[in-house]
Design a protein around this motif. Sequence first.
Motif, PDB file in Angstrom:
ATOM      1  N   LYS A 196       0.799  -1.214   0.000  1.00  0.00           N
ATOM      2  CA  LYS A 196       0.000   0.000   0.000  1.00  0.00           C
ATOM      3  C   LYS A 196       0.834   1.266   0.000  1.00  0.00           C
ATOM      4  CE  LYS A 196      -4.105  -2.040   1.950  1.00  0.00           C
ATOM      5  NZ  LYS A 196      -4.581  -2.639   3.169  1.00  0.00           N
ATOM      6  N   ALA A 227      -1.818   4.675  -4.476  1.00  0.00           N
ATOM      7  CA  ALA A 227      -2.796   3.696  -4.926  1.00  0.00           C
ATOM      8  C   ALA A 227      -4.096   4.315  -5.425  1.00  0.00           C
ATOM      9  CB  ALA A 227      -3.085   2.718  -3.800  1.00  0.00           C
ATOM     10  N   GLU A 228      -4.638   5.257  -4.664  1.00  0.00           N
ATOM     11  CA  GLU A 228      -5.994   5.699  -4.968  1.00  0.00           C
ATOM     12  C   GLU A 228      -6.080   6.737  -6.082  1.00  0.00           C
ATOM     13  OE1 GLU A 228      -8.407   3.957  -4.057  1.00  0.00           O
ATOM     14  OE2 GLU A 228      -7.066   2.778  -2.782  1.00  0.00           O
ATOM     15  N   ASP A 229      -4.983   7.462  -6.292  1.00  0.00           N
ATOM     16  CA  ASP A 229      -5.041   8.534  -7.300  1.00  0.00           C
ATOM     17  C   ASP A 229      -4.662   8.050  -8.695  1.00  0.00           C
ATOM     18  OD1 ASP A 229      -5.773  10.330  -5.364  1.00  0.00           O
ATOM     19  OD2 ASP A 229      -3.699  10.756  -4.825  1.00  0.00           O
ATOM     20  N   ARG A 263      -9.671   0.436 -13.408  1.00  0.00           N
ATOM     21  CA  ARG A 263      -9.737   0.479 -11.937  1.00  0.00           C
ATOM     22  C   ARG A 263      -8.530   1.242 -11.414  1.00  0.00           C
ATOM     23  NH1 ARG A 263      -7.816  -5.732 -10.746  1.00  0.00           N
ATOM     24  NH2 ARG A 263      -6.265  -5.730 -12.372  1.00  0.00           N
ATOM     25  N   THR A 264      -8.630   1.633 -10.145  1.00  0.00           N
ATOM     26  CA  THR A 264      -7.496   2.330  -9.547  1.00  0.00           C
ATOM     27  C   THR A 264      -6.425   1.314  -9.185  1.00  0.00           C
ATOM     28  OG1 THR A 264      -8.331   2.113  -7.321  1.00  0.00           O
ATOM     29  CG2 THR A 264      -8.993   4.089  -8.536  1.00  0.00           C
ATOM     30  N   GLY A 311      -5.184   1.067  -6.387  1.00  0.00           N
ATOM     31  CA  GLY A 311      -5.615   0.521  -5.093  1.00  0.00           C
ATOM     32  C   GLY A 311      -6.501  -0.707  -5.282  1.00  0.00           C
ATOM     33  N   ALA A 312      -7.376  -0.634  -6.293  1.00  0.00           N
ATOM     34  CA  ALA A 312      -8.263  -1.771  -6.543  1.00  0.00           C
ATOM     35  C   ALA A 312      -7.457  -2.978  -7.021  1.00  0.00           C
ATOM     36  CB  ALA A 312      -9.319  -1.389  -7.572  1.00  0.00           C
ATOM     37  N   GLN A 360      -6.051  -4.426  -4.003  1.00  0.00           N
ATOM     38  CA  GLN A 360      -7.077  -5.074  -3.198  1.00  0.00           C
ATOM     39  C   GLN A 360      -7.480  -6.412  -3.769  1.00  0.00           C
ATOM     40  OE1 GLN A 360     -10.420  -2.511  -2.422  1.00  0.00           O
ATOM     41  NE2 GLN A 360      -9.216  -1.642  -0.735  1.00  0.00           N
TER      42      GLN A 360
END
Lengths: 881, 110
Positions: free
Chosen positions: A528, A532-534, A739-740, A742-743, A746
């Motif tokens: 992580k 990840a999210e951006d 997808r991001t 982060g996905a 995940q």
Amino acid sequence: MSPLRPIRSRLRSLFRRSAIEADLAAELQTHIELQEAANRAAGMSSQEAHYAARRQFGHLDGIKETVRDQRSWVWLEQLGKDFLLAARTLRKNRGFSVVAVVTLAIGIGATATFFSVINGMLRDPLPYPEPGRLASVWRKEITAVLDYTPLTTSDILDLQERAKTLADIGAFSVRRFNLGGDRAEAVEGALCTAGLFRTLGVPPLHGRWFQPEDEEGDNTAVVILSHQLWKQRFNSDPAVIGRTVRLDGRDHTIVGIMPEGFAVLSLWKGTRTVGLWSLLSLRRGAPDWNGYWLGAIARLKPGVTSGQESEELKAIARQIAAADPNADQHRTFWSVPLAIELGGIAALRVSALVAAGWTLLVLAAQNVAGLMLARGIGRQQEIAVRLALGARRGHILRLVLMESLLLSLMAAAGGFLLTLWGQSVLTGILPVEVMPRAGLHLDASLLGSIAVLTLISMQMAGFAPALLASKTDVVSGIKDGSASSGPARKTQRKLRSLVIGEIAVALLLLSIALQFSRTYRALLGSAKALAAEDTLTAGVAVKGPAYQSEDARVAFWKRLLEGCASLPGVREAAVASELPLDGGSASTVLIDDEVYNSAKSYPWIAQAFVSPGFFPAIGARLNQGRGFTPADETHRNQVVVINRAMARRYWPGRDPLGRHLRPAQSGQGWSREVVGVIEDVRQNAERPAQPEMYFPFNDAAIPESFLLVRMAAGVPAPVEAIRRELARIDGDLALANVRTLGAVFQSQGRVLAVLTSVLDVLTVAIIGLAALGLYGTLSFHFARRRRDIGVRLALGAAPRDIARLVFKQAVWWVAVGLVVGAAGAWGFSSVLRRVLQDASPFDISGVVLGAAVVFGAALLAAWLPARRAMNVNPVEALRAE
Amino acid sequence: MDKDKTDLLQGTLDMLILKSLQLEPMHGFGISVRIRQMSDEVLQVEQGSLYPALYRLEDQGWIKSEWGVSDNNRKAKFYSLTASGRRQLESETANWAKLSTAINLVLKTT
């Protein structure tokens, strides 16, 4: 005479016991009286006759005993008595019984639940006809145990021609396709040989499988659709057979539709859901001749054993190596029954849970054993009295064992209910990867496992106490009680070793659980660290007649990346052949001046082709040197960026910058200079980072690559705008799996995350059980010292002094137990590290944490008894016994 | 136990009890007296062996028992042979005869 007669009479005597006893007594009495009369008749005085008759008769009760024992079913009667006695004892000690049953039930339930998961996986039926004849085929290093290297084109052709134990063999490789039409769509699919469908043997719903003629002819562009794609894209229209679809810009004829639920199950990228299968026609001398890229499934001929097949495949590998010096000399074929391979890997992944469940059971049984032992020590006086009154030791043993049997039976019932509950919980939370396809069921093997676990827990919980009880010494046992100014030394020693042992085991188990959990967590956590999210990712397959050349693909990406970078809010746009944690490709290299040695085997090193924007797009930190620049893209094959793991492996303690890498085998073609070292980015969510090399994207321009777009923090990614950019360049291409980052993490780490959280719950349960066990033993111990404490209080000790006394003793015992447990934990950790490379190293903080938890639990466990000791009323305590 | 009393061979007690019941039903005391008389005071049956043996034989179904009144007006349990008990006695007697003849032969041979 009826053979049933003795049994009937025994049964009768079993149920009419008192009548028969009375009968016998009356009969014997008559005998004595008759004897007496005969004596008188012989001239004795009446008193003399009476005593003589008695004397002549002998031991009255002895006769009764013999007659009774002769009716051999007496043991059953005895057992019933023991059972009632045990039940009564347990009911009298209700607190103890409830704790014992609940802890054992938790242990049995947890172990049985996870066992049912593993058992379900290992026996998961494959959805193919005669699945027992299916096997997967891999290459592996000759010396390696497990090595899942896929096969080359020539391997498949060789096996097809030579293997006599195989009825058929099929090969496949997962690909992404652009499904053209009114709206372009990216579809996961697979290239596969005609043999694959014949091997699996599942008949198509409509149309047909691939046929040999498809491979021979000019038109190899044929495709079979999955049920899902057919439904979604073609409205379940059976008339699509024979129609053409555009795949990667080329027309393909639809020849078949597979039934619902059909899938090619394999470890080779098996988790992807495949929408279509495109015919792969293998030809000798094709460009990818030597690449390891094909997953393979074979069907054995009827009657051929897996061993025979493996032997033949190994022999073929040797023949190939001997005939062709260019062939792979280091890898042989190996084959595993498909069901075992799929089930085994999945089962291995949840084995930590089974270990934790097992730990719970051991701890629970140990707790109960501890409680029973403690009670057994307390009961020594009672048992000594029983022995003195003539009870046989075997009988005492039976009595104590009966108690543990009763406890175990109740625990089994509770464990059974817990298992049912646990199965429904797990069905809800376990990801498909670690869930049997057939689901979790209540079956004979599960019931059997519960029975076995019950027996085991009874053995563990009941045996030591029973032994202790049966060994009780009559004299010291009774004396002990009569002079109970304090527990006798022996009892004290037993209790002490019990507490110390319990604490040691608790710490050991706790640190094992912590180590597992930490290993998982470390893997999850390090995934992580990236942006990840951006960062948005999407697969793009740049394939089709227009993109045959690398230059065309390079030009395409240049336009797409420029287009994306110009969108508002975009910080970075990049292309990469692999996504972090999403697996990847690998190759072998020579280091610096190394000369290729054909006798040596070179390790695979993960590789990715990335554009200059890649490192900033994923937020990977540069450790040393630089990333890629646009200049690197214009000069081909000049530079390489490596990760830290690679720098550590090949240049430990030295500066890797300026060193060189060349391709193994030839050593020709290129020599790249190491220009940068970046922080480790892992290739797989469940394993630590492996060495990895990054090459400029333009050096290969892999057709199936990924677009990465990093947005300014908080700005949503303009997916539609990106789609428009893509459509403007080429309407046949589409974004896949948007997808991001982060996905991505995940989805890759999902299994691990779930396993970790289940493990955490189990760890908490383990700590709870350990504390409970300690509490039971300690409070018992101090309850036994009531009188001793009463004397002290009577002699003027303050309650505080008593509390200190209690604590001092508890702390001292706990300390010794912790030292022993820590030593065990250290030993276990080093073993684990040898078995599991990825296990996080033994770190003292884990043991310290475990010790702190156990210590806290022990203090809590000691506190209640201590408080009770403080409140002892000296008069009462002294009078109590 | 008196030294001059012969210990009963294992298994022969059952046979003796069956034999003593051959003519008429008898109670336990009667059986022990009967055996002593029949053996010319040589065989003395211990009560400790007699009653377990009686219960064993009854379990086997060779004898049956019922309460009755004895000669001198006492309530006593009387045992009598069953049909299968008679057969058993016959076969045991035959076996015993064969066995004792054989043993006598061996012992007389010089």
